[in-house]
Design an enzyme around this catalytic site. Structure first.
Site, PDB file in Angstrom:
ATOM      1  N   ASN A 141      26.659  49.210  68.416  1.00 51.83           N
ATOM      2  CA  ASN A 141      26.075  48.194  67.532  1.00 51.83           C
ATOM      3  C   ASN A 141      26.527  48.380  66.085  1.00 51.83           C
ATOM      4  OD1 ASN A 141      24.565  50.524  67.480  1.00 51.83           O
ATOM      5  ND2 ASN A 141      22.677  49.470  66.911  1.00 51.83           N
ATOM      6  N   LEU A 152      30.244  35.918  74.685  1.00 46.22           N
ATOM      7  CA  LEU A 152      29.163  35.527  75.614  1.00 46.22           C
ATOM      8  C   LEU A 152      27.853  35.347  74.855  1.00 46.22           C
ATOM      9  CD1 LEU A 152      26.887  37.938  76.262  1.00 46.22           C
ATOM     10  CD2 LEU A 152      28.826  38.961  77.387  1.00 46.22           C
ATOM     11  N   CYS A 196      22.745  38.505  66.409  1.00 43.89           N
ATOM     12  CA  CYS A 196      24.079  38.247  65.868  1.00 43.89           C
ATOM     13  C   CYS A 196      24.159  37.253  64.719  1.00 43.89           C
ATOM     14  CB  CYS A 196      24.985  37.762  66.985  1.00 43.89           C
ATOM     15  SG  CYS A 196      25.059  38.938  68.324  1.00 43.89           S
ATOM     16  N   GLN A 246      22.289  35.947  62.176  1.00 47.55           N
ATOM     17  CA  GLN A 246      21.982  36.308  60.793  1.00 47.55           C
ATOM     18  C   GLN A 246      22.878  37.444  60.309  1.00 47.55           C
ATOM     19  OE1 GLN A 246      17.890  36.451  59.416  1.00 47.55           O
ATOM     20  NE2 GLN A 246      18.271  38.483  58.605  1.00 47.55           N
TER      21      GLN A 246
HETATM   22  C1  UGA Z   1      25.470  34.038  69.993  1.00 49.36           C
HETATM   23  C2  UGA Z   1      26.699  33.162  70.253  1.00 49.36           C
HETATM   24  O1  UGA Z   1      26.271  31.902  70.826  1.00 49.36           O
HETATM   25  C3  UGA Z   1      27.675  33.852  71.178  1.00 49.36           C
HETATM   26  O2  UGA Z   1      28.856  33.058  71.337  1.00 49.36           O
HETATM   27  C4  UGA Z   1      28.049  35.209  70.579  1.00 49.36           C
HETATM   28  O3  UGA Z   1      28.933  35.915  71.435  1.00 49.36           O
HETATM   29  C5  UGA Z   1      26.784  36.024  70.386  1.00 49.36           C
HETATM   30  O4  UGA Z   1      25.880  35.321  69.500  1.00 49.36           O
HETATM   31  C6  UGA Z   1      27.169  37.356  69.803  1.00 49.36           C
HETATM   32  O5  UGA Z   1      27.764  37.369  68.729  1.00 49.36           O
HETATM   33  O6  UGA Z   1      26.939  38.364  70.461  1.00 49.36           O
HETATM   34  P1  UGA Z   1      23.236  34.601  71.355  1.00 49.36           P
HETATM   35  O7  UGA Z   1      22.741  35.124  70.045  1.00 49.36           O
HETATM   36  O8  UGA Z   1      23.112  35.444  72.557  1.00 49.36           O
HETATM   37  O9  UGA Z   1      24.779  34.199  71.236  1.00 49.36           O
HETATM   38  O10 UGA Z   1      22.438  33.232  71.691  1.00 49.36           O
HETATM   39  P2  UGA Z   1      22.608  31.705  71.241  1.00 49.36           P
HETATM   40  O11 UGA Z   1      22.582  30.874  72.454  1.00 49.36           O
HETATM   41  O12 UGA Z   1      23.753  31.517  70.346  1.00 49.36           O
HETATM   42  O13 UGA Z   1      21.253  31.427  70.446  1.00 49.36           O
HETATM   43  C7  UGA Z   1      20.998  31.986  69.156  1.00 49.36           C
HETATM   44  C8  UGA Z   1      19.732  31.407  68.578  1.00 49.36           C
HETATM   45  O14 UGA Z   1      19.912  30.048  68.183  1.00 49.36           O
HETATM   46  C9  UGA Z   1      18.542  31.397  69.548  1.00 49.36           C
HETATM   47  O15 UGA Z   1      17.378  31.773  68.879  1.00 49.36           O
HETATM   48  C10 UGA Z   1      18.480  29.959  69.994  1.00 49.36           C
HETATM   49  O16 UGA Z   1      17.201  29.576  70.427  1.00 49.36           O
HETATM   50  C11 UGA Z   1      18.882  29.240  68.720  1.00 49.36           C
HETATM   51  N1  UGA Z   1      19.418  27.885  68.950  1.00 49.36           N
HETATM   52  C12 UGA Z   1      20.564  27.698  69.652  1.00 49.36           C
HETATM   53  C13 UGA Z   1      18.755  26.787  68.421  1.00 49.36           C
HETATM   54  O17 UGA Z   1      17.707  26.922  67.765  1.00 49.36           O
HETATM   55  N2  UGA Z   1      19.261  25.534  68.626  1.00 49.36           N
HETATM   56  C14 UGA Z   1      20.396  25.329  69.338  1.00 49.36           C
HETATM   57  O18 UGA Z   1      20.819  24.146  69.480  1.00 49.36           O
HETATM   58  C15 UGA Z   1      21.064  26.445  69.867  1.00 49.36           C
END
Ligand code: UGA
Length: 447
Positions: A71, A143, A252, A254
């Site tokens: 991390n 991912l 991730c 923030q």
């Molecule tokens: C994110 C990225 O989507 C991945 O591509 C990346 O690999 C990953 O970070 C990383 O760097 O490891 P993740 O944090 O697992 O993935 O999940 P997300 O699906 O991106 O969601 C992040 C946040 O945004 C969640 O709290 C989700 O609820 C929120 N979100 C997402 C929304 O509020 N609205 C949306 O339309 C989409």
């Protein structure tokens, strides 16, 4: 690594960690993370060509390709605190790899890192080694949690950055076993590192943009879901990641945006830094705004009122709570002396209590007496939506778990105090149905 082991039975994959408990969990029937499809994927290869162990040096000696996947949290101290990435763990890995390596190795940055970190890793490897020789590649992971297995099976792209063509090709050949060639992109090291930060910044920016519009929707009686659909059908914009919410969370977004901000400042680019920082500012505003709205709507006081919290994970289909909006909403409500009944289908009570305790720590890093009293007296973790709702004055939906869409609203509303408030921070409950059942409904960006 489980996916590589599954797709390439002839390749031996060793996953090593200095945390013995974690390795024991990976070797047990209860894996340390909840992720749909992961159990099956691990079980397929474990003890065949996928091994979990704490013997780090032995794994370094045996391996040709070594992925650094530790991390890189935001620094909490010293220069760049609150913004820059803490690279302590990456550096320690590089030093250990250098010390234990005999012969040539390909070292792959899988951790998300600031731009130009590969150069530092290469220097450490070359100067503190035992005669090994090293090629350093950047291979960021894209991912998302909750859909990890699907994303790994059919990724939009695999990105490999590096100067040494032979090493790049070797890694590309591994992914090439199941990923079409045109989806394997190769770039220079720094483009690869920067692409990862940029991709996350863009995704976070889309959510913040929609959340900004949600505020305007509430002021103008527009409906943010309708706006999002209308905007998203433009093929140049696309429909994904336009869902307004109580605020994005996860380990991730923030961290990576702030890391980008720090890099821009470091290179003397304050306008660019300020542009990206606004993505995080907007997200903090959205979280604050939601808890404020709950208090204001409930006649300006939630003191001694019971509020049912539906969902604590940062998104559905994961038990990860890192930076979850729920932590901050619950903190604000507890500070207003509300009594919380919290339900999440995957997050443990211990995790919920640890996350909340961290919000009430004094300068010595220990939970304050007031904080402890709030947690002991005002937080109850329950095992169903219905239990969280029973006798509550309000429900706050903070994670978009599928089961929240199919609950029996008749029964829920009947068990609550009146007026029965429903604050939907994810816009997953059918508004008309909720109103018809007798709820006073408040969604994000809804008239
Ligand atoms: C994110 C990225 O989507 C991945 O591509 C990346 O690999 C990953 O970070 C990383 O760097 O490891 P993740 O944090 O697992 O993935 O999940 P997300 O699906 O991106 O969601 C992040 C946040 O945004 C969640 O709290 C989700 O609820 C929120 N979100 C997402 C929304 O509020 N609205 C949306 O339309 C989409």
């Amino acid at each position: 690594m489980a996916m590589i082991a599954k797709q390439c039975p002839d390749i031996e994959v060793s996953v090593v960690d200095i945390n013995a408990d974690r390795i024991a969990a990976w070797n047990s029937d209860r894996l340390p993370v909840y992720e749909p499809g992961l159990d099956e994927t691990v079980r397929q290869s474990r003890d065949r060509n996928l091994f979990f162990s704490t013997d780090v040096n032995e794994a370094i000696r045996r391996s040709t390709i070594i992925f650094i996947s530790v991390n890189t949290p935001t620094k909490t101290f010293g220069v760049g605190a609150g913004r820059a990435a803490n690279l302590e763990f990456v550096e320690k890995c590089a030093r250990q790899i250098a010390a234990a390596s005999i012969g040539p190795k390909i070292v792959v940055e899988k951790s998300t890192l600031p731009v130009r970190t590969a150069a530092a890793v290469k220097r450490i490897l070359d100067t503190s080694g035992n005669g090994g020789s090293f090629a350093v590649l950047s291979n960021p992971e894209f991912l998302a949690e909750g859909t990890a297995i699907r994303d790994l099976l059919a990724p939009d792209r695999i990105l490999i950055g590096g100067e040494e063509t032979e090493a790049v090709q070797r890694l590309a050949t591994i992914y090439g076993r199941w990923v079409p060639e045109e989806r394997i992109l190769t770039t220079n090291l720094w483009s690869s590192e920067l692409s990862k930060l940029t991709a996350n910044a863009f995704l976070a920016q889309r959510v913040s943009s929609m959340n900004a519009i949600s505020v305007l929707c509430e002021a103008t009686e527009a409906d943010v879901d309708e706006v999002s659909q209308a905007v998203g059908t433009d093929s140049r914009i696309g429909s994904k990641f336009l869902k307004a919410s109580v605020g994005f969370g996860g380990s991730c977004f923030q961290k990576d945006v702030l890391n980008l901000v720090y890099l821009c400042e470091h290179f003397g680019l304050p306008e660019v830094a300020a542009y990206w920082e606004q993505v995080v500012t907007m997200n903090n505003f959205q979280k604050r705004r939601f808890s404020k709205r709950i208090v204001e709507t409930m006649f300006n006081t939630v003191s001694d009122k019971q509020i049912g919290i539906w969902g604590f994970a940062f998104k559905k289909d994961t038990n990860d709570t890192r930076e979850s909006a729920a932590i901050y909403i619950c903190r604000d409500l507890l500070s207003e002396r509300a009594r919380l009944k919290i339900y999440d289908p995957q997050v443990s009570e211990q995790q919920i209590r640890e996350d909340l305790a961290a919000q009430f720590c004094g300068p010595d890093g220990k939970i304050t007496d007031t904080g402890q009293a709030l947690l002991d007296e005002n937080v109850e973790v329950v095992d169903s939506c219905a239990a969280a709702a029973e006798q509550s004055h309000a429900i706050a939906v903070l994670t978009e778990w599928d089961e929240f869409q199919t609950v029996n609203l008749d029964r829920i509303v009947a068990s609550m105090q009146r007026p029965a408030f429903l604050f939907d921070g994810r816009n997953v409950i059918n508004r008309d149905a909720a109103v018809e059942k007798g709820f006073e409904f408040h969604g994000i960006g809804k008239p």
